[in-house]
Design a protein around this motif. Structure first.
Motif, short mmCIF file in Angstrom:
data_model
loop_
_atom_site.label_atom_id
_atom_site.label_comp_id
_atom_site.label_asym_id
_atom_site.label_seq_id
_atom_site.Cartn_x
_atom_site.Cartn_y
_atom_site.Cartn_z
N ASP A 1 1.04 -1.20 0.44
CA ASP A 1 -0.03 0.05 -0.41
C ASP A 1 0.65 1.06 0.15
O ASP A 1 0.33 2.01 0.75
CB ASP A 1 -0.84 0.32 1.08
CG ASP A 1 -2.03 -0.86 1.60
OD1 ASP A 1 -2.19 -0.94 0.23
OD2 ASP A 1 -2.48 -1.99 2.16
N CYS B 1 -8.16 -1.15 -17.23
CA CYS B 1 -7.16 -1.06 -16.10
C CYS B 1 -5.64 -1.53 -16.18
O CYS B 1 -4.70 -0.68 -16.76
CB CYS B 1 -7.42 -0.87 -14.72
SG CYS B 1 -9.16 -0.44 -14.59
N GLN C 1 -11.80 5.17 -0.19
CA GLN C 1 -10.44 6.11 0.45
C GLN C 1 -9.57 6.15 -0.73
O GLN C 1 -8.35 5.62 -0.29
CB GLN C 1 -10.74 5.67 1.84
CG GLN C 1 -10.72 6.36 2.62
CD GLN C 1 -10.91 7.90 2.30
OE1 GLN C 1 -9.88 8.31 3.03
NE2 GLN C 1 -12.01 8.92 2.21
N CYS D 1 -12.11 -3.26 -10.37
CA CYS D 1 -10.34 -1.44 -10.58
C CYS D 1 -11.92 -0.15 -9.81
O CYS D 1 -12.02 0.53 -9.22
CB CYS D 1 -10.18 -1.19 -11.38
SG CYS D 1 -9.18 -2.60 -11.68
N ARG E 1 6.98 7.91 -9.35
CA ARG E 1 6.44 7.43 -10.62
C ARG E 1 8.11 8.63 -11.93
O ARG E 1 8.10 10.04 -10.99
CB ARG E 1 5.90 8.62 -11.42
CG ARG E 1 4.67 8.37 -10.53
CD ARG E 1 3.08 9.16 -11.60
NE ARG E 1 1.78 8.70 -10.44
CZ ARG E 1 1.02 9.40 -10.47
NH1 ARG E 1 0.48 9.99 -12.04
NH2 ARG E 1 0.10 9.46 -10.20
N CYS F 1 -13.48 1.33 -6.46
CA CYS F 1 -12.77 1.65 -5.64
C CYS F 1 -12.57 3.41 -6.18
O CYS F 1 -12.23 4.61 -5.86
CB CYS F 1 -11.73 1.36 -5.22
SG CYS F 1 -11.93 -0.25 -4.00
N HIS F 2 -12.22 3.35 -7.39
CA HIS F 2 -11.48 4.32 -8.16
C HIS F 2 -12.20 5.09 -8.95
O HIS F 2 -11.62 6.38 -9.53
CB HIS F 2 -10.61 4.04 -9.13
CG HIS F 2 -9.08 3.21 -8.17
ND1 HIS F 2 -7.94 4.43 -8.05
CD2 HIS F 2 -8.70 1.67 -8.22
CE1 HIS F 2 -7.08 2.18 -7.02
NE2 HIS F 2 -7.60 2.16 -7.22
N HIS G 1 -0.66 -2.38 -4.36
CA HIS G 1 -2.08 -3.10 -3.59
C HIS G 1 -2.55 -4.66 -4.17
O HIS G 1 -2.25 -4.58 -5.62
CB HIS G 1 -3.22 -2.77 -3.16
CG HIS G 1 -4.32 -2.13 -4.27
ND1 HIS G 1 -4.69 -3.03 -5.21
CD2 HIS G 1 -4.47 -1.52 -4.18
CE1 HIS G 1 -5.59 -2.32 -6.25
NE2 HIS G 1 -4.87 -0.53 -6.06
N PRO H 1 1.44 4.71 -12.81
CA PRO H 1 1.89 4.37 -11.13
C PRO H 1 1.50 3.17 -11.31
O PRO H 1 -0.04 2.53 -12.05
CB PRO H 1 0.65 5.43 -10.17
CG PRO H 1 -0.44 5.44 -11.18
CD PRO H 1 0.04 6.17 -12.22
C1 HEC Z 1 -10.60 -2.15 -2.26
C2 HEC Z 1 -10.41 -1.28 -3.39
C3 HEC Z 1 -10.28 -1.04 -4.24
C4 HEC Z 1 -9.94 -1.53 -5.23
C5 HEC Z 1 -10.77 -2.94 -6.12
C6 HEC Z 1 -8.50 -1.40 -6.12
N1 HEC Z 1 -8.08 0.10 -5.86
FE1 HEC Z 1 -5.87 0.35 -6.95
N2 HEC Z 1 -5.98 1.59 -5.33
C7 HEC Z 1 -7.04 1.24 -3.47
C8 HEC Z 1 -6.47 2.26 -2.57
C9 HEC Z 1 -6.97 2.46 -1.40
C10 HEC Z 1 -5.38 2.90 -3.02
C11 HEC Z 1 -4.27 3.69 -2.37
C12 HEC Z 1 -2.89 3.06 -1.69
C13 HEC Z 1 -2.88 1.85 -1.29
O1 HEC Z 1 -3.28 1.46 0.27
O2 HEC Z 1 -3.13 0.17 -1.42
C14 HEC Z 1 -4.82 2.48 -4.49
C15 HEC Z 1 -4.05 2.31 -5.09
C16 HEC Z 1 -4.05 2.36 -6.69
C17 HEC Z 1 -2.70 3.03 -7.47
C18 HEC Z 1 -1.92 3.71 -7.66
C19 HEC Z 1 -2.00 5.79 -7.54
C20 HEC Z 1 -1.05 6.18 -6.89
O3 HEC Z 1 -0.55 7.79 -7.62
O4 HEC Z 1 0.71 5.78 -6.72
C21 HEC Z 1 -3.18 2.73 -9.32
C22 HEC Z 1 -2.21 2.43 -10.17
C23 HEC Z 1 -4.21 1.87 -8.48
N3 HEC Z 1 -4.70 1.45 -7.44
C24 HEC Z 1 -5.12 0.45 -9.93
C25 HEC Z 1 -6.25 -0.50 -9.47
C26 HEC Z 1 -6.39 -1.03 -10.45
C27 HEC Z 1 -6.15 -1.25 -11.89
C28 HEC Z 1 -7.13 -2.02 -10.26
C29 HEC Z 1 -7.41 -2.86 -10.57
C30 HEC Z 1 -7.13 -3.91 -11.10
C31 HEC Z 1 -7.58 -1.23 -8.61
N4 HEC Z 1 -6.68 -0.72 -8.17
C32 HEC Z 1 -9.08 -1.92 -8.00
C33 HEC Z 1 -8.02 0.59 -3.76
C34 HEC Z 1 -8.26 -0.27 -4.59
#
Ligand code: HEC
Ligand code: HEC
Length: 154
Positions: free
Chosen positions: A54, A124, A97, A84, A59, A87-88, A70, A66
Motif C-alpha cells: 500500500d 486498467c 479512500q 477497479c 513515478r 474503488c477508483h 495493492h 503509477p
Molecule cells: C478495494 C478498493 C480498491 C480496488 C478494488 C482497487 N484499488 Fe487501486 N487503490 C486502492 C487504494 C486505497 C489505493 C491507495 C494505496 C493503497 O492503499 O494501496 C490504491 C492505489 C492504486 C494505484 C496507485 C495510485 C498512485 O497514485 O500511486 C493504482 C495505479 C491502482 N490503485 C490501480 C488499481 C487497479 C488497476 C485496480 C483493479 C485491477 C485497482 N486499483 C483496484 C483501492 C482499490
C-alpha cells in the motif's frame, strides 16, 4: 576463384558475422529460457512476488501510469464488471479512500471530457501493473529529467 573456393569464402564470412551475434543472443535473450536445450522444457523461473504494501511508488515521469501497490488477484475487469472502478471511480473514491482515476481517464481522444470513464481507459491493466520484486532482465540506464537537468548544470 573456383566455385568451391567461393563457397568456402562465403561460409567463413558468414561465420565471422554470426559469432558476435550469437554471443549477444546467449547473454540477453537465451537467458529467458535458461540453459535448457531447444527441445527440452526448462525449469520454470520463480514467480516474482507482487509488492502489496500500500505504499505509493515513485513515478519516473509525470505521464507514467503509477504501478499498483495493492493486491489485484482475482479482480474482474470485463464487459460487465470493473472491480477497479468499484474503488477508483469518482463516485466510489470517498467510500473506498482510494485515489480517484485522474481527469485524463474521462477524456476521449479528442480531448472532450466525458461523464464517465472513457472506454479507452476502461481496461486498467492495459497500462497499470503491479510492482514486483523481480530483478530487471537487462541493465536500465533511464535517467530522471531532474538528474539530466542537474548534470547539465541548469
Ligand atoms: C478495494 C478498493 C480498491 C480496488 C478494488 C482497487 N484499488 Fe487501486 N487503490 C486502492 C487504494 C486505497 C489505493 C491507495 C494505496 C493503497 O492503499 O494501496 C490504491 C492505489 C492504486 C494505484 C496507485 C495510485 C498512485 O497514485 O500511486 C493504482 C495505479 C491502482 N490503485 C490501480 C488499481 C487497479 C488497476 C485496480 C483493479 C485491477 C485497482 N486499483 C483496484 C483501492 C482499490
Ligand atoms: C491507456 C492507459 C491507461 C489506462 C487504460 C488506465 N490508466 Fe490510469 N493512468 C494512466 C496514466 C498515464 C496515468 C498518469 C497520468 C494521468 O493521470 O493521466 C494514470 C493515473 C492513474 C491513477 C493516479 C491518479 C492520480 O491522480 O494520481 C490511478 C488511481 C489510476 N490511473 C487508475 C486507473 C484505473 C482504476 C483504471 C481502469 C479503470 C485506469 N487507471 C486505466 C494510464 C492509464
Amino acid at each position: 576463384m573456383t566455385m568451391n573456393r567461393l563457397i568456402a569464402f562465403a561460409i567463413i564470412a558468414l561465420c565471422s558475422l554470426a559469432t558476435p551475434l550469437s554471443g549477444v543472443a546467449e547473454e540477453n535473450i537465451a537467458t529467458l529460457r535458461g540453459n535448457a536445450a531447444l527441445n527440452q522444457q526448462g525449469e520454470a523461473p520463480v514467480t516474482a512476488k507482487p509488492m502489496k504494501d500500500d505504499v505509493k511508488r515513485h513515478r519516473n515521469y509525470p505521464m507514467q501510469p503509477p504501478v499498483i501497490p495493492h493486491n489485484i488477484q482475482g479482480y474482474q475487469v470485463d464487459l460487465k464488471v470493473n472491480k477497479c472502478l468499484s474503488c477508483h471511480a469518482r463516485k466510489r473514491a470517498e467510500d473506498a479512500q482510494a485515489p480517484m482515476i485522474s481527469v485524463t481517464h474521462y477524456m476521449d481522444r479528442d480531448g472532450n471530457f466525458l461523464a464517465d470513464v472513457s472506454p479507452r481507459r476502461y481496461f486498467c491493466n492495459q497500462c497499470h501493473v503491479q510492482q514486483s520484486d523481480a530483478r530487471p532482465l537487462v541493465e536500465n540506464q533511464f535517467k530522471d529529467i531532474d538528474q539530466i537537468l542537474k548534470e547539465s548544470g541548469k
